[in-house]
Design an enzyme around this catalytic site. Structure first.
Site, PDB file in Angstrom:
ATOM      1  N   PRO A  79      -6.708  10.831   8.739  1.00 15.94           N
ATOM      2  CA  PRO A  79      -7.242  10.040   7.622  1.00 15.94           C
ATOM      3  C   PRO A  79      -6.129   9.594   6.685  1.00 15.94           C
ATOM      4  O   PRO A  79      -5.239  10.378   6.325  1.00 15.94           O
ATOM      5  CB  PRO A  79      -8.192  11.023   6.924  1.00 15.94           C
ATOM      6  CG  PRO A  79      -8.627  11.945   8.011  1.00 15.94           C
ATOM      7  CD  PRO A  79      -7.429  12.113   8.904  1.00 15.94           C
ATOM      8  N   CYS A  80      -6.178   8.317   6.307  1.00 18.96           N
ATOM      9  CA  CYS A  80      -5.069   7.763   5.522  1.00 18.96           C
ATOM     10  C   CYS A  80      -5.228   7.984   4.022  1.00 18.96           C
ATOM     11  O   CYS A  80      -4.256   7.876   3.272  1.00 18.96           O
ATOM     12  CB  CYS A  80      -4.928   6.270   5.812  1.00 18.96           C
ATOM     13  SG  CYS A  80      -6.395   5.299   5.377  1.00 18.96           S
ATOM     14  N   GLN A  81      -6.439   8.301   3.559  1.00 18.85           N
ATOM     15  CA  GLN A  81      -6.673   8.406   2.126  1.00 18.85           C
ATOM     16  C   GLN A  81      -5.724   9.375   1.411  1.00 18.85           C
ATOM     17  O   GLN A  81      -5.276   9.089   0.297  1.00 18.85           O
ATOM     18  CB  GLN A  81      -8.128   8.789   1.841  1.00 18.85           C
ATOM     19  CG  GLN A  81      -9.141   7.718   2.174  1.00 18.85           C
ATOM     20  CD  GLN A  81      -9.545   7.729   3.643  1.00 18.85           C
ATOM     21  OE1 GLN A  81      -9.004   8.497   4.441  1.00 18.85           O
ATOM     22  NE2 GLN A  81     -10.505   6.893   4.005  1.00 18.85           N
ATOM     23  N   PHE A  83      -2.657   9.884   1.811  1.00 19.17           N
ATOM     24  CA  PHE A  83      -1.323   9.319   1.653  1.00 19.17           C
ATOM     25  C   PHE A  83      -1.349   7.939   1.006  1.00 19.17           C
ATOM     26  O   PHE A  83      -0.330   7.269   0.924  1.00 19.17           O
ATOM     27  CB  PHE A  83      -0.633   9.248   3.011  1.00 19.17           C
ATOM     28  CG  PHE A  83      -0.679  10.543   3.768  1.00 19.17           C
ATOM     29  CD1 PHE A  83       0.062  11.630   3.345  1.00 19.17           C
ATOM     30  CD2 PHE A  83      -1.497  10.689   4.884  1.00 19.17           C
ATOM     31  CE1 PHE A  83       0.016  12.841   4.023  1.00 19.17           C
ATOM     32  CE2 PHE A  83      -1.552  11.892   5.574  1.00 19.17           C
ATOM     33  CZ  PHE A  83      -0.797  12.971   5.138  1.00 19.17           C
TER      34      PHE A  83
END
Length: 345
Positions: A79-81, A83
């Site tokens: 999941p990118c959230q 970073f």
């Protein structure tokens, strides 16, 4: 046919890209039940493990699904959230460790290569310790790991500006260098190329032949604002004073993309989970007085029209916004194969 395992698979963008390049995806894993339903609808031959990658049981289930088969590529698109520059808890978000904990799958499966994809924030000094931990753990497992590299999906045939951080790990420095040095660029595709042929729609209208091509019902004042914004890339700066949002008055550079239109001959802006809402970014159609539809958003993420999405409209927008563009992964596939040939047998 080379083989892969897709961790944090979401709705299946990585798997779709690999399969279109003639890879066999043996297993995948995600803990989002709605995205998992979409994944199953499109990738019936892949064993999907629905579970938390932090649990030993989930890792065991992934290994059981692979059934001892050799894995050429393990894709870890956490999941990118955590970073993201928009995350108010950067540096203190437990999800930052997901990318590290996913390495338990690499330890168990011993793939020839491990590929990482995430937001560019992962390559910044703020997350140097996370990257160092990933590199150290892979080094202990016998892998050589590349430095983080920031790439734009628009350079790989995706009609969208989407900067991503990627890393590659393999059993030899030669294999990693083969991937890093490979020219994977593809001809640019514009918004026009992606969506111009779709049926014209007004606010609230829906296509009779495409369940995803339906326009949001905008409030009359939103439609009035869009009528004042020039076609083909116009912005809210063209709004007359009486139509400006109160919070934007005197702040032309604040949230400048809100109510902005996409430009026909350019790529789309980065699609987010709010990609069908004109108040969330430059997500207005280039000339029609509405936000882009779910079908248009899916095409701008390079999903084929036959790809089936499940859930509510907001569920589908979230899946599209969170996806890895399939065509970017398809563009990487020749480099994956080249690196695989350079790997020790």
């Amino acid at each position: 046919m080379p083989t892969a395992v897709d961790i944090f698979c979401g709705s299946g963008g990585v798997t779709q890209g690999l399969r279109s390049a003639r890879w066999r995806v043996l297993a995948a894993c995600d803990n989002d039940p709605v995205a998992a339903a979409t994944y199953r609808a499109n990738h019936r031959r892949t064993k999907l493990i629905e579970g938390d990658i932090q649990l030993d049981d989930t890792v065991h289930r992934i290994a059981d699904a692979v059934r001892g088969q050799h894995v050429d590529l393990l894709a870890i698109c956490a999941p990118c959230q955590p970073f993201s520059s928009q995350n108010r808890h950067r540096g203190d978000d437990e999800r930052e460790q997901l990318i590290v904990r996913a390495l338990a799958v690499a330890e168990r499966l011993k793939p020839a290569m491990v590929f990482f994809e995430n937001v560019p924030g992962l390559a910044t000094p703020a997350y140097r310790s996370i990257v160092a931990e990933v590199q150290a753990k892979l080094d202990a497992l016998g892998y050589v790991v590349s430095d983080p590299m920031v790439r734009d999906a628009a350079d790989f045939g995706v009609p969208q500006r989407r900067r991503r951080c990627i890393m590659m790990a393999a059993r030899s420095r030669e294999a990693v260098q083969t991937f890093v040095s490979r020219d994977m660029t593809m001809p640019k595709k514009s918004v026009f190329h992606a969506i111009a042929d779709l049926e014209r729609l007004e606010s609230g209208q829906a296509s009779a032949g495409d369940s995803l091509h339906r326009a949001r019902t905008h409030q009359p004042i939103a439609v009035e604002r869009l009528k004042h914004i020039p076609a083909d890339g116009g912005s809210r700066r063209s709004l007359p004073a009486h139509l400006e949002l109160r919070c934007h008055i005197g702040k032309p550079k604040s949230f400048s993309d809100v109510y902005g239109r996409m430009a026909w001959q350019d790529v789309a802006p980065t699609l987010t989970t709010g990609c069908t809402d004109v108040t969330r970014g430059r997500f207005a159609h280039p000339e029609q007085h509405r936000a882009v539809t779910l079908r248009e958003a899916a095409r701008l993420q390079s999903f084929p029209d036959h790809y089936a999405f499940t859930g509510s409209d907001s569920d589908i927008a979230r899946q599209i916004g969170n996806a890895v563009p399939p065509d970017m992964i398809r563009a990487f596939a020749p480099a994956f194969r080249a690196a695989l040939k350079a790997s020790p047998s």
